[in-house]
Design an enzyme around this catalytic site. Sequence first.
Site, short mmCIF file in Angstrom:
data_model
loop_
_atom_site.label_atom_id
_atom_site.label_comp_id
_atom_site.label_asym_id
_atom_site.label_seq_id
_atom_site.Cartn_x
_atom_site.Cartn_y
_atom_site.Cartn_z
N LYS A 58 0.80 -1.22 0.00
CA LYS A 58 0.00 0.00 0.00
C LYS A 58 0.84 1.27 0.00
CE LYS A 58 -3.74 -2.09 2.71
NZ LYS A 58 -4.50 -1.97 3.97
N GLU A 93 -1.31 -2.12 9.85
CA GLU A 93 -0.78 -1.25 8.79
C GLU A 93 -1.65 -0.01 8.63
OE1 GLU A 93 0.55 -3.50 5.51
OE2 GLU A 93 0.98 -1.75 4.27
N HIS A 125 -1.27 4.71 9.42
CA HIS A 125 -1.69 5.88 8.64
C HIS A 125 -2.37 6.94 9.51
CE1 HIS A 125 -0.84 4.34 4.62
NE2 HIS A 125 -1.31 3.17 5.01
#
Lengths: 352, 352
Positions: free
Chosen positions: A146, A217, A221
């Site tokens: 990503k 993950e 962010h």
Amino acid sequence: MDDVNFAVLGTGGIGRRTLEVSQHKESLTPVVACDRHGVAVDHEGLDVDELLTATEGNIASEPQSEGETRTDGGAAAVKQTGRDEGVATSRQAEPTETPIDDVIAESEHVDAVLIALPNFEHDFIPRVADRFVEADYEGVLIDVLKRSRVIDMLNERTDSFEESGITFICGAGATPGFLTGAAALAAQSFIEIEEVEIWWGVGLKSGYEDNRGTVREDIAHLPDYDIKTARELSDEEIEEVIQKHDGVLEFHDMEHADDVLLERADICDAEDVTVGGILDVCSDEKPTTTTVRVTGRTFDGETGTNTFQLDDVTSMEANVNGPALGYLKSGVRRNRAGEYGVFGPAELMPGF
Amino acid sequence: MDDVNFAVLGTGGIGRRTLEVSQHKESLTPVVACDRHGVAVDHEGLDVDELLTATEGNIASEPQSEGETRTDGGAAAVKQTGRDEGVATSRQAEPTETPIDDVIAESEHVDAVLIALPNFEHDFIPRVADRFVEADYEGVLIDVLKRSRVIDMLNERTDSFEESGITFICGAGATPGFLTGAAALAAQSFIEIEEVEIWWGVGLKSGYEDNRGTVREDIAHLPDYDIKTARELSDEEIEEVIQKHDGVLEFHDMEHADDVLLERADICDAEDVTVGGILDVCSDEKPTTTTVRVTGRTFDGETGTNTFQLDDVTSMEANVNGPALGYLKSGVRRNRAGEYGVFGPAELMPGF
């Protein structure tokens, strides 16, 4: 020409589901699967059901009573070995300390290798690719990463990929991947793109256990975290983050590779791409509808927005695995045509 | 590797707009254009502006006073020659009675030929293809046809296309084409497709003159007409049909090639595809929003519908020409990789 044998590196949520979904197409045959501790190989095609049961962790069968010994070698044998053993519990597998080398050893039987290893160090997947280069692997490597910056690391390896004969497809899951492909398609009405807005919703209650890596993950962010701090969080600390947000995490201006992948494909400038979304780990219902909006100018001077929407009932898993296998097949076609180097999903789409 | 030289057979609405849109990509160079009476060739790339002016018919310049003679050879010279002369009026063109032979004669300079000739006999495009086969043409042929039965005729020619080295891309306009591509993309969430619904809206007031061929072909889809009776209608009779419907024609269960093209690509059965739409020749505003809905079952047992919508401001022309050139480039890639035969747009999409 369209028959594809593939290997899966990693049998977490993404790897397992990819194996499962591949059963729905005759032309796709999984022949190798591995994790840290084991590798399963069958050139005629793995028995996916058996392998999935072995790697599931939460086998749906009655607990054995204490002292009972099972000797039938079937599902119960899997259970006896325990979830932490992963692939090695499969009847088709051998334990190994060198899973990647073992996959490389099979590479003449493999057209493509899906690297289903999320949430490692930034350079983890590039370093895995290096191993394949060193072994003179010829074929496709494909990941579902990503992060934008990993693309740069892969780009730096373009020459060695070309020398080896590797077609590296990066970011081929749901987003980037499915949604950048949708953006590339939607862009075709326009001669110039002004904005691409990617907005996703994921409801992950029942899939939470299987997708801890993805959740971790995503936490990276959030404004107060990065991939390093998120990786260092204990499971308890992750629970705390989730509880602090009442189970619903909202993301804006994510560093998602969609931007660089769309720029690579000559669709638009990276800065014209925004990515955000909402993750709800307390419900399987999506908290918002996954939508791609592409705004551009037509050759006849109009400015408009084309829209692609995924039904709320389509799970993240469904939207990762179908596209990943589709891009894998496209990658094999490129590889067989002698096209080597690094490609993003949008580059595999028709586009003028 | 990505540079593409192409030719356009036919300079009606679709041919002209394709030439215009191609100017927005450096990698696409039009080198040949022809119609029934003329052929323009420039291996370095045609002067598209000049050619478009010559073929426009309705040149935006002051009428000349009677008896005035223009000798500057520019736009006015084009105008003097008159619209019925078509391509031959271009400074870059020569008159010809054998336009297809002339294009074939240039074929070593041409990677792809766009056959922009709607509304002829069913076997017209297949017979044009035969001419290219006879000349041992190696390269891409691409059309924007709509009728399912033409695909069968092309299929019958698969062997001769393969022998010659021709990659034939059929139905590469808006629908089929853009919208079957969207359906193929949207299908990726699902392991099994239940229904594909393609619904289009076209507002064609100001484009009516340029697109009479398309309107005539659409009329052939109305219950009381077929392609033969529609072709035999005079312009006045077509006006009558349009007036009878107050300028708004609504179509259901059209015989559009979308169905066979999606089946070819292994997306779904042809019978699970429905195509309809509304054409308004009295307004440039679309009478309905062009929408593709793909309903299917996910690997985890959910049934949902993914949706792709084009903004109402995107014209039919914008939605034909971008995709047509995109598929043309994809076709050239296939051709260079030695993949010959017949392909539909959905087959050029990534798909698992």
